[in-house]
Structures are given as structure tokens and as C-alpha cells.
Scaffold this motif. Structure first.
Motif: not given
Length: 44
Positions: A4-20
Motif C-alpha cells: 500500500f503506497t501513499i504520499d505524505v508530506t516530509e513533515s508528516l513522515h518525519k513526525r511519524i518516524k521520530g515518534q516511532c
């Protein structure tokens, strides 16, 4: 399993990655869990 491929903003990706990373959890597993909660299997 299906990909499942989706496009997200760089900001959202950084937040998800950081929290994880802070929680010591895998991004894909976390997002799968969120999707399972949002879209439960219908009851028979």
C-alpha cells in the motif's frame, strides 16, 4: 500481503518516524495497527 503506497508530506513522515523511533516501534507495524483500528473486519 499487499503493498500500500501513499504520499505524505516530509513533515508528516518525519513526525511519524521520530515518534516511532522514540517508542522503539516499527513504522509499518504502527501504521498497519492504526489502519486495522480504523477499518475493522466486519462481523459475520
Amino acid at each position: 500481503m499487499k503493498r500500500f503506497t501513499i504520499d505524505v508530506t516530509e513533515s508528516l513522515h518525519k513526525r511519524i518516524k521520530g515518534q516511532c523511533a522514540m517508542r522503539g516501534v516499527n513504522m509499518a507495524d504502527t501504521i498497519r495497527e492504526m489502519l486495522e483500528k480504523a477499518f475493522p473486519e466486519p462481523k459475520a
